[in-house]
Design a protein around this motif. Structure first.
Motif, PDB file in Angstrom:
ATOM      1  N   VAL A 125     -34.058   4.954  42.897  1.00 63.49           N
ATOM      2  CA  VAL A 125     -33.030   4.096  43.504  1.00 63.49           C
ATOM      3  C   VAL A 125     -33.088   4.184  45.024  1.00 63.49           C
ATOM      4  O   VAL A 125     -33.050   3.160  45.726  1.00 63.49           O
ATOM      5  N   SER A 126     -33.214   5.396  45.559  1.00 70.49           N
ATOM      6  CA  SER A 126     -33.260   5.528  47.019  1.00 70.49           C
ATOM      7  C   SER A 126     -34.529   4.917  47.603  1.00 70.49           C
ATOM      8  O   SER A 126     -34.504   4.348  48.700  1.00 70.49           O
ATOM      9  N   ALA A 127     -35.653   4.996  46.893  1.00 73.88           N
ATOM     10  CA  ALA A 127     -36.891   4.385  47.390  1.00 73.88           C
ATOM     11  C   ALA A 127     -36.744   2.870  47.475  1.00 73.88           C
ATOM     12  O   ALA A 127     -37.217   2.243  48.431  1.00 73.88           O
ATOM     13  N   LEU A 128     -36.090   2.273  46.493  1.00 76.20           N
ATOM     14  CA  LEU A 128     -35.869   0.822  46.543  1.00 76.20           C
ATOM     15  C   LEU A 128     -34.921   0.433  47.660  1.00 76.20           C
ATOM     16  O   LEU A 128     -35.120  -0.591  48.344  1.00 76.20           O
ATOM     17  N   ILE A 129     -33.892   1.246  47.888  1.00 75.35           N
ATOM     18  CA  ILE A 129     -32.940   0.949  48.970  1.00 75.35           C
ATOM     19  C   ILE A 129     -33.611   1.096  50.331  1.00 75.35           C
ATOM     20  O   ILE A 129     -33.468   0.241  51.203  1.00 75.35           O
ATOM     21  N   VAL A 130     -34.362   2.174  50.520  1.00 77.22           N
ATOM     22  CA  VAL A 130     -35.047   2.403  51.797  1.00 77.22           C
ATOM     23  C   VAL A 130     -36.110   1.344  52.039  1.00 77.22           C
ATOM     24  O   VAL A 130     -36.295   0.877  53.164  1.00 77.22           O
ATOM     25  N   ARG A 131     -36.786   0.918  50.983  1.00 85.08           N
ATOM     26  CA  ARG A 131     -37.795  -0.140  51.129  1.00 85.08           C
ATOM     27  C   ARG A 131     -37.182  -1.422  51.652  1.00 85.08           C
ATOM     28  O   ARG A 131     -37.729  -2.100  52.509  1.00 85.08           O
ATOM     29  N   ARG A 132     -35.995  -1.738  51.129  1.00 89.20           N
ATOM     30  CA  ARG A 132     -35.310  -2.941  51.575  1.00 89.20           C
ATOM     31  C   ARG A 132     -34.875  -2.824  53.037  1.00 89.20           C
ATOM     32  O   ARG A 132     -34.954  -3.778  53.798  1.00 89.20           O
ATOM     33  N   LYS A 133     -34.418  -1.628  53.442  1.00 83.14           N
ATOM     34  CA  LYS A 133     -33.964  -1.433  54.825  1.00 83.14           C
ATOM     35  C   LYS A 133     -35.113  -1.408  55.803  1.00 83.14           C
ATOM     36  O   LYS A 133     -34.964  -1.836  56.954  1.00 83.14           O
ATOM     37  N   LEU A 134     -36.274  -0.907  55.401  1.00 81.74           N
ATOM     38  CA  LEU A 134     -37.424  -0.853  56.291  1.00 81.74           C
ATOM     39  C   LEU A 134     -38.117  -2.210  56.422  1.00 81.74           C
ATOM     40  O   LEU A 134     -38.917  -2.386  57.344  1.00 81.74           O
ATOM     41  N   SER A 135     -37.848  -3.129  55.519  1.00 82.91           N
ATOM     42  CA  SER A 135     -38.515  -4.438  55.580  1.00 82.91           C
ATOM     43  C   SER A 135     -38.003  -5.280  56.720  1.00 82.91           C
ATOM     44  O   SER A 135     -36.946  -5.228  57.182  1.00 82.91           O
TER      45      SER A 135
END
Length: 135
Positions: A125-135
């Protein structure tokens, strides 16, 4: 937050997860006896005895976690956007395999196994959230 820092954090989480899998209380196996049931015997995730008794999930999760750690180590050296998705997918597959094993054979559930399952879910879950924020 830099991508490299994010990957170092995920690598640390994977290292902690691998260390938890090395502890001998990861999988409980109950063996029958003529007098009745004995207390369960506990084994680490990578031990071959549970694998031989058709408890496949811990070994699969151990291999997938090692693959995730190697992926994170490579991404610390050369960060890419796809890697957070890969980390999330590998963590979700590990969580699904472990959860299915717990549904099929509830006798193998331990507190350490539940903690590792929660780490898998939170990592995904955190990897998906961080991926969205880094995009």
């Amino acid at each position: 937050m830099k991508k490299r820092t994010v990957y170092i954090i995920y690598l640390a989480v994977s290292a902690v997860c691998l260390l938890l899998m090395l502890l001998p209380y990861g999988v409980a196996i109950g063996f029958a006896s003529p007098e009745g049931s004995l207390p369960p015997e506990y084994y680490p995730f990578f031990h071959m005895l549970p694998f031989g008794y058709a408890v496949f999930a811990p070994m699969i999760c151990f291999v997938l976690t090692a693959a995730t750690a190697v992926t994170e180590l490579v991404m610390v050296i050369k960060p890419e956007k796809l890697s957070l998705t890969l980390i999330a997918v590998l963590s979700l597959i590990s969580a699904a395999v472990l959860l299915l094993q717990y549904i099929i054979i509830p006798a193998v559930i331990t507190a350490l196994g539940i903690a590792i399952l929660l780490i898998f879910i939170l990592t995904a879950v955190s990897a998906l959230i961080v991926r969205r924020k880094l995009s």
